[in-house]
Scaffold this motif. Structure first.
Motif, mmCIF file in Angstrom:
data_model
loop_
_atom_site.group_PDB
_atom_site.id
_atom_site.type_symbol
_atom_site.label_atom_id
_atom_site.label_comp_id
_atom_site.label_asym_id
_atom_site.label_seq_id
_atom_site.Cartn_x
_atom_site.Cartn_y
_atom_site.Cartn_z
ATOM 1 N N PRO A 1 3.032 8.750 5.357
ATOM 2 C CA PRO A 1 2.512 7.779 4.391
ATOM 3 C C PRO A 1 2.053 6.487 5.055
ATOM 4 O O PRO A 1 2.644 6.038 6.035
ATOM 5 C CB PRO A 1 3.703 7.520 3.466
ATOM 6 N N LEU A 2 0.987 5.936 4.500
ATOM 7 C CA LEU A 2 0.461 4.652 4.983
ATOM 8 C C LEU A 2 0.496 3.658 3.827
ATOM 9 O O LEU A 2 -0.017 3.943 2.746
ATOM 10 C CB LEU A 2 -0.979 4.832 5.482
ATOM 11 N N ILE A 3 1.119 2.514 4.083
ATOM 12 C CA ILE A 3 1.125 1.425 3.097
ATOM 13 C C ILE A 3 0.232 0.324 3.654
ATOM 14 O O ILE A 3 0.393 -0.093 4.803
ATOM 15 C CB ILE A 3 2.551 0.905 2.855
ATOM 16 N N TYR A 4 -0.715 -0.128 2.850
ATOM 17 C CA TYR A 4 -1.725 -1.050 3.373
ATOM 18 C C TYR A 4 -2.052 -2.135 2.358
ATOM 19 O O TYR A 4 -1.895 -1.947 1.153
ATOM 20 C CB TYR A 4 -3.007 -0.275 3.721
ATOM 21 N N GLY A 5 -2.525 -3.248 2.871
ATOM 22 C CA GLY A 5 -3.021 -4.327 2.021
ATOM 23 C C GLY A 5 -2.176 -5.575 2.206
ATOM 24 O O GLY A 5 -2.104 -6.121 3.301
ATOM 25 N N LEU A 6 -1.576 -6.052 1.111
ATOM 26 C CA LEU A 6 -0.507 -7.056 1.112
ATOM 27 C C LEU A 6 -0.922 -8.499 1.384
ATOM 28 O O LEU A 6 -0.091 -9.392 1.333
ATOM 29 C CB LEU A 6 0.590 -6.664 2.118
ATOM 30 N N SER A 7 -2.198 -8.749 1.689
ATOM 31 C CA SER A 7 -2.558 -10.117 2.062
ATOM 32 C C SER A 7 -2.960 -10.964 0.869
ATOM 33 O O SER A 7 -2.982 -12.177 0.962
ATOM 34 C CB SER A 7 -3.709 -10.089 3.056
ATOM 35 N N SER A 8 -3.261 -10.303 -0.252
ATOM 36 C CA SER A 8 -3.580 -11.066 -1.459
ATOM 37 C C SER A 8 -2.457 -10.919 -2.473
ATOM 38 O O SER A 8 -2.695 -10.783 -3.670
ATOM 39 C CB SER A 8 -4.908 -10.608 -2.053
ATOM 40 N N THR A 9 -1.246 -10.942 -1.957
ATOM 41 C CA THR A 9 -0.095 -10.996 -2.851
ATOM 42 C C THR A 9 0.938 -11.908 -2.216
ATOM 43 O O THR A 9 0.734 -12.409 -1.109
ATOM 44 C CB THR A 9 0.453 -9.584 -3.137
ATOM 45 N N GLU A 10 2.021 -12.142 -2.930
ATOM 46 C CA GLU A 10 2.984 -13.140 -2.444
ATOM 47 C C GLU A 10 4.052 -12.483 -1.549
ATOM 48 O O GLU A 10 4.147 -11.263 -1.472
ATOM 49 C CB GLU A 10 3.584 -13.906 -3.626
ATOM 50 N N ASN A 11 4.830 -13.315 -0.906
ATOM 51 C CA ASN A 11 5.744 -12.843 0.137
ATOM 52 C C ASN A 11 6.769 -11.822 -0.337
ATOM 53 O O ASN A 11 7.106 -10.894 0.398
ATOM 54 C CB ASN A 11 6.495 -14.026 0.751
ATOM 55 N N ASP A 12 7.295 -11.979 -1.551
ATOM 56 C CA ASP A 12 8.340 -11.046 -1.998
ATOM 57 C C ASP A 12 7.803 -9.620 -2.084
ATOM 58 O O ASP A 12 8.497 -8.665 -1.750
ATOM 59 C CB ASP A 12 8.894 -11.463 -3.363
ATOM 60 N N ALA A 13 6.563 -9.491 -2.543
ATOM 61 C CA ALA A 13 5.966 -8.158 -2.629
ATOM 62 C C ALA A 13 5.852 -7.551 -1.234
ATOM 63 O O ALA A 13 6.120 -6.361 -1.032
ATOM 64 C CB ALA A 13 4.589 -8.240 -3.286
ATOM 65 N N GLN A 14 5.488 -8.384 -0.279
ATOM 66 C CA GLN A 14 5.390 -7.892 1.103
ATOM 67 C C GLN A 14 6.748 -7.407 1.597
ATOM 68 O O GLN A 14 6.865 -6.330 2.196
ATOM 69 C CB GLN A 14 4.884 -9.011 2.025
ATOM 70 N N ARG A 15 7.777 -8.189 1.322
ATOM 71 C CA ARG A 15 9.124 -7.824 1.800
ATOM 72 C C ARG A 15 9.570 -6.503 1.183
ATOM 73 O O ARG A 15 10.213 -5.685 1.836
ATOM 74 C CB ARG A 15 10.111 -8.949 1.499
ATOM 75 N N GLU A 16 9.214 -6.275 -0.082
ATOM 76 C CA GLU A 16 9.573 -4.999 -0.707
ATOM 77 C C GLU A 16 8.781 -3.852 -0.068
ATOM 78 O O GLU A 16 9.299 -2.742 0.079
ATOM 79 C CB GLU A 16 9.301 -5.038 -2.215
ATOM 80 N N ALA A 17 7.541 -4.136 0.307
ATOM 81 C CA ALA A 17 6.713 -3.082 0.913
ATOM 82 C C ALA A 17 7.322 -2.599 2.242
ATOM 83 O O ALA A 17 7.252 -1.414 2.565
ATOM 84 C CB ALA A 17 5.290 -3.583 1.131
ATOM 85 N N TYR A 18 7.936 -3.515 2.990
ATOM 86 C CA TYR A 18 8.555 -3.095 4.263
ATOM 87 C C TYR A 18 9.760 -2.201 3.994
ATOM 88 O O TYR A 18 10.014 -1.237 4.699
ATOM 89 C CB TYR A 18 8.970 -4.301 5.118
#
Lengths: 133, 431, 582
Positions: free
Chosen positions: B83-100
């Motif tokens: 699986p590849l998870i991509y994007g994340l630059s036009s959202t806020e930090n918490d969403a990024q942390r959940e993506a990791y």
């Protein structure tokens, strides 16, 4: 007047109208109008024998696509500009030199006049890529 | 933030890396009606926030409940090998942390849009470090500002008027006491705002930068011109850079995406470092998406690495060129894509897009974009900084708190909450 | 849920309560150490194990923009140190600058439970709070930098210590800080002009302030506020041979600050290994003539009681230097012949010149590195009062915090020192007295310098650094019987036992066992909120709004860290500073 092809280096990048249209929504005609464009210098326009707003076909090693020609007096001969987006990317190979980054700034293409040729909508473009896969 | 009569002040803009936080946003009912101070793009983002929205989760084009959409997304991820998870630059930090967390759980790859914007900037900094700048300091002190391969007039419309052509504590007259130069292959709109435009030949950035380094070190060069610039002009440029009191180099994708990639950045970094032996210079990448700096930052603290992170072995590994999204797709390696707050169908080159169309795509975005057109699962999200709060990072590393101005559309939740639902569900599957 | 626990039969070292190796039971209830627990309490038998309070580390760079720039620019230092995920824990990397989760886990495994990030640009505090969410298992404090801020300069220039104190109070409250950090006062500001300062009375560009007026102004303001932790001080001339003399001059200059409370110490000199380099007799202040300044400084320390210190021990091998001392970092980069990766991060208004980051390898065979290594050891083994000292490596400057057990082994074992003196450049022996020093730290000495003293120095000794009634139940249990283990003769055992506790308890909960994380607890944040009187409070709000609106590039109202990031983590101590007149 010479109606043959013109060879140029095409570069892509941001424009204000591309940015605005992108924020509004990519499935709007604003977006298509903003990115299905190729800016050319006056010598290229003359050599293609076309006027501002007429359609050209841009051809790279991997494909060709019709976009609207737009005169940009600031460009020097040999350089053309297409706003970043699906029309430019349709022509671009995916080689990243192992850096992750494709060559968005330097694509050698040839351009032909194609008055009256249809410019695909964003949806049609997506469909075409999908059908080719 | 102050709020009175549906007027919100000091609102950070969530368009570009400038994160201008002086917007005044007026709300009427469930709509934003006015954005004062924002640039034209910012106005479009705020006032046009209801346009082109994705309002219902869909699977294969059929409207489903959020739970069903999440369930299908988790099935796709759980049954994938890569699986590849991509994007994340036009959202806020918490969403990024959940993506990791999701990537770790799924043993997948997580990459952010850095790989197609300032990825080479990071690679250059990994070679050489980086003498950075900060925005207020540039305003207070910088007497020579150079934009290189950047077009802020189009991509960061208020960068010059809001931050640079402003008086500072030690630069009283921003027109007289501070000079703005532009180096580019074409005379963009920014050229009209600059005091000097220096045109270079396409693909010669590296040579020009290295020439300037040599000249600043006092070497004589056996060349009459480099990159289309006469050597006497280059000597004069080098001398001016050396005699500036406090110089700043802002650089854009003209440097990162062109021939040379990270080698261009490496040379620019070394140029700025060399100049610090004589005077004061700093540099700053013109970050595009409003929170791409935040994506690098959160990825770095959580995983150790700023982008292109693979969890296949149960721990993070970093390899640009291998775990970067374009390469993962163009090689045909990814077998499912979870896309969050980006539009790879619009912005990736064709072979990458072609592969993406062969695999299941889960798309989380507030708006209908090109990727929504091909995604099996579409989940609408609240717009961070308008419909939900969060934190983001300005291009110079300054964190700012984003506001919730109005309620998201009925049933639409923030990226972070969608991702939490997916994590919870995936945790059960993985047990 | 009420949780009761009895830790039975452990051999306890609790110097704050005069317990030196006694077998005793420790009762824990609701996260605190209590006198007794109900009969149904869980009992853990610790017979034959060593028990201490959780370790307290007041100086370790575990978060923030400079650390993330270091991680981002140097992936190679973490590449070969993966930290895999388990069912209970997150993955990461664990090289010399571990990722956030790994940082928490590694500290827990070593028995440390309280850690302070000593260099916070207050403007960037929001990012720090977010990062703390991902550093589990610790109580964390942060020290904002005030030493090169244009706002501090304005108050110092006007001799307005009340205004300066109010600015500090306002900032600590708005961003959740624990104390005041001072780094190369005036020097980092001068770096915005490509300059530095070295003398106490050097000029600072554009302002009528000097290193002397900045440091004394800030230490006076800290005392005026009555902050529990004294001014945390990184002096000028860092890393320069012979700087032990200028460091003593600076400490002398700070003697004028009157302590406001019971605590006599008004300044904490940090990472003395970098501040106290000597020179050989009749030598010049250069690297050729560098000598240990350890004995000179120990003598000063024994005679002058107004300050505390920590070691900042260098441990050899790869390290990552990062300080708010921009000009020092640049000089380090120049020392590598411009080969090193040099990064510099200016911060709007608060740190115009900028913090710096340079990866650095301390080589055992380098004469300069060997001398720096020996100086702090010589100092630590020559001072009388250990209550004013704590062990540190200034992580990751002198080496990662994971090397604390190695540092302990040098202090606890003459045998270990002799082994290392063989390995390192001969100047370590020739230019110091280390080879002749017989002293070996006892376990009680270790308990003082890793728990009790740092807790007192931070001003958190009510709940931290000891095992008396009312303390937080932060407890480290080491898997050796002190009565039967000769650590001094077996230095490898020091490394073994202090790298991984048998158990670590945080707030009464067992979070690790033999180095394996059993439970991931969210960290908490310890902070200080000084209350000002209404007049001063109104005045500072007005003046800061004016200055910040003019000087920052973002809005005044966006400066504070919002509650949403703080309220579930923060444990503020409110202190009364209302007596400060506006």
């Amino acid at each position: 007047m010479n109606n043959g092809s013109v060879k140029v280096l095409v570069t892509s990048g941001r424009t204000l109208s591309q940015g605005r249209a992108m924020e509004k929504g990519k499935m709007t005609s604003d977006y298509e109008n903003a990115v299905a464009v190729c800016e050319l210098d006056s010598t290229a326009m003359e050599s293609l024998g076309i006027k501002n707003g007429e359609t050209v076909v841009v051809k790279s090693d991997i494909g060709e696509i019709a976009v609207k020609a737009k005169l940009n007096k600031q460009l020097v001969p040999g350089i053309a500009f297409i706003p970043c987006g699906p029309y430019f990317n349709f022509l671009l190979d995916s080689y990243t030199q192992h850096t992750g980054m494709p060559g968005f700034k330097s694509l050698t293409v040839s351009i032909d006049a194609a008055p009256g040729a249809k410019i695909l909508t964003v949806e049609e473009l997506t469909k075409m890529i999908k059908e080719a896969t | 933030m102050t709020e009175a009569n549906n007027i919100f002040k000091d609102v950070p803009c969530t368009f570009c890396g400038c994160l201008c936080d002086d917007l005044i946003i007026e709300v009427d009912g469930d709509r934003i009606v006015k954005n004062t101070n924002g640039c034209p793009i910012s106005k479009e983002r705020f006032v046009g926030h209801t346009e082109n929205r994705c309002l219902q989760p869909t699977v294969n084009g059929n409207t489903v409940t959020l739970e069903k959409a999440v369930e299908r997304a988790v099935e796709l991820i759980a049954s994938s090998k890569r699986p590849l998870i991509y994007g994340l630059s036009s959202t806020e930090n918490d969403a990024q942390r959940e993506a990791y967390r999701l990537a770790e759980l799924a043993r997948g790859v997580v990459d952010n849009t850095t790989s197609v914007c300032h990825g080479p900037t990071i690679l250059g900094a990994q070679e050489s470090g980086e003498a950075a700048a900060s925005l207020a300091e540039v305003r207070h002190r910088s007497d020579l500002v150079i934009y290189w391969g950047a077009n802020p007039a189009a991509a960061h419309p208020r960068h010059i008027p809001h931050y640079i052509r402003q008086p500072g504590e030690y630069i009283k007259d921003p027109k007289q006491d501070r000079k703005i130069w532009l180096v580019d292959i074409r005379a963009t709109t920014t050229a009209r705002m600059a005091d000097r435009f220096i045109r270079i030949e396409p693909g010669t950035d590296l040579e020009v930068l290295q020439t300037l380094r040599a000249l600043i070190r006092g070497n004589k060069l056996d060349a009459t011109e480099v990159g289309g610039i006469n050597i006497t002009e280059l000597e004069e440029i080098a001398a001016a850079m050396k005699s500036a009191k406090y110089g700043t180099l802002f650089f854009g994708l003209g440097l990162t995406q062109s021939w040379g990639r990270h080698r261009n950045i490496d040379a620019a970094i070394r140029l700025i470092q060399d100049l610090n032996a004589h005077t004061k210079w700093g540099m700053m990448p013109m970050r595009g998406h409003y929170n791409v700096s935040g994506a690098n930052k959160t990825s770095t603290w959580v995983t150790g690495y700023p982008y292109a992170v693979d969890f296949a072995r149960g721990y993070p590994r970093f390899q640009p060129g291998e775990y970067t999204a374009v390469d993962m797709l163009a090689r045909g390696e990814a077998d499912v894509l979870l896309n969050i707050a980006a539009d790879p169908v619009a912005h990736f080159p064709r072979a990458a897009v072609s592969h993406l169309m062969k695999i299941p795509v889960i798309n989380i975005d507030p708006k209908i974009n090109m990727t929504s057109q091909v995604a099996e699962v579409n989940i609408p999200a609240a717009i961070a900084g308008i419909e939900c709060d969060g934190a983001a990072t300005r291009m110079d590393g300054l964190p700012l708190y984003l506001r919730k101005i109005i309620e998201p559309p009925q049933g639409v939740i923030p990226d972070r909450d969608i991702l939490r639902m997916m994590i919870k569900s995936l945790e059960k599957v993985m047990k | 849920m009420t949780e009761h626990l009895v830790l039975k039969n452990g051999v306890v070292f609790d110097p704050m309560n005069d317990v030196d190796g006694e077998v005793m039971d420790i009762c824990v209830s609701n996260g605190k150490i209590v006198e007794k627990v109900p009969g149904n309490a869980k009992v853990i038998d610790l017979k034959g194990s060593t028990v201490m309070a959780g370790g307290v580390d007041p100086h370790s760079h575990i978060l923030g923009s400079k650390l993330n720039v270091a991680r981002l620019t140097s992936p190679e230092v973490n590449r070969y140190h993966p930290y895999p995920a388990t069912r209970k824990t997150r993955s990461g990397v664990a090289g010399i600058i571990p990722s956030s989760y790994a940082t928490g886990y590694l500290y827990s495994a070593m028995g440390y439970t309280t850690v302070v990030e000593p260099a916070l640009p207050a403007t960037k505090a929001l990012g720090a709070w977010e990062e703390i969410e991902d550093i589990p298992g610790l109580d964390i404090g942060m020290l904002p930098l005030f030493c090169n801020s244009m706002i501090s300069f304005k108050y110092i220039e006007e001799g307005d210590i009340s205004g300066l104190a109010a600015y500090i109070a306002w900032t600590l409250k708005k961003v959740g800080g624990l104390g005041v950090k001072v780094v190369n006062p005036g020097g980092t500001y001068a770096w915005a002009y490509g300059k530095n300062v070295c003398g106490l009375d050097d000029e600072v560009p554009e302002w009528d302030v000097t290193p002397r007026t900045i440091m004394t102004g800030l230490s006076d303001a800290v005392q005026k506020l009555g902050l529990p932790h004294q001014m945390h001080f990184h002096p000028t001339n860092l890393g320069k041979p012979g700087n032990v003399y200028t460091t003593m001059q600076q400490l002398d200059a700070l003697k004028g600050t009157k302590p406001s409370g019971k605590k006599k110490e008004t300044v904490h000199l940090t990472h003395m290994a970098f501040d106290c380099l000597g020179v050989v007799e009749e030598g010049m202040a250069n690297w050729k003539d560098v000598a240990s300044g350890g004995l000179t400084f120990a003598d000063y320390y024994n005679k002058n009681k107004h300050f505390t210190t920590d070691l900042g021990q260098i441990t050899f091998g790869q390290s990552m230097t990062m300080t708010g001392d921009g000009p020092f970092q640049h000089s380090l980069y120049l020392m590598t012949g411009g080969k090193a990766k040099w990064s510099n991060i200016p911060v709007d208004v608060e740190l115009p010149g900028g913090a710096g980051i340079v990866p650095f390898t301390f080589e055992p065979k380098s004469s300069a590195n060997a001398v720096q290594w020996v100086g702090s050891l010589e100092f630590a083994l020559s001072v009388k009062d250990l209550w004013r000292l704590f062990l540190s490596t200034d992580h990751p400057n002198g080496g990662p915090f994971m090397k604390y057990p190695l540092l302990m082994s040098w202090l606890m074992s003459k045998k270990q020192r002799d082994l290392w003196l063989e390995k390192v450049h001969k100047f370590a022996s020739e230019r110091s007295t280390l080879a002749e020093i017989e002293r070996e730290y006892t376990l009680n000495d270790i308990a003082i310098t890793t728990r009790a003293a740092p807790a007192k120095i931070l001003g958190v000794e009510k709940t931290k650094g000891h095992l008396g009634i009312g303390a937080d139940a932060d407890i480290a249990v080491y898997g050796f019987n002190p009565e039967k283990t000769d650590l001094a003769k077996n230095p490898d055992l020091i490394l073994k036992y202090f790298t991984q506790t048998k158990f670590t308890f945080k707030g009464g909960q067992q979070i690790s066992k033999k180095g394996v994380i059993a439970k991931q607890l969210p960290s908490r944040v310890i902070s200080v909120h000084p209350e000002l009187n209404e007049d001063l409070s109104r005045r500072i709000d007005r003046e800061l709004e004016e200055m910040m609106s003019k000087w920052f590039s973002h809005s005044f109202s966006n400066y504070p860290v919002p509650k949403r990031y703080r309220e579930h983590l923060e444990m503020p101590t409110v202190i009364d500073a209302t007596s400060i007149q506006a």
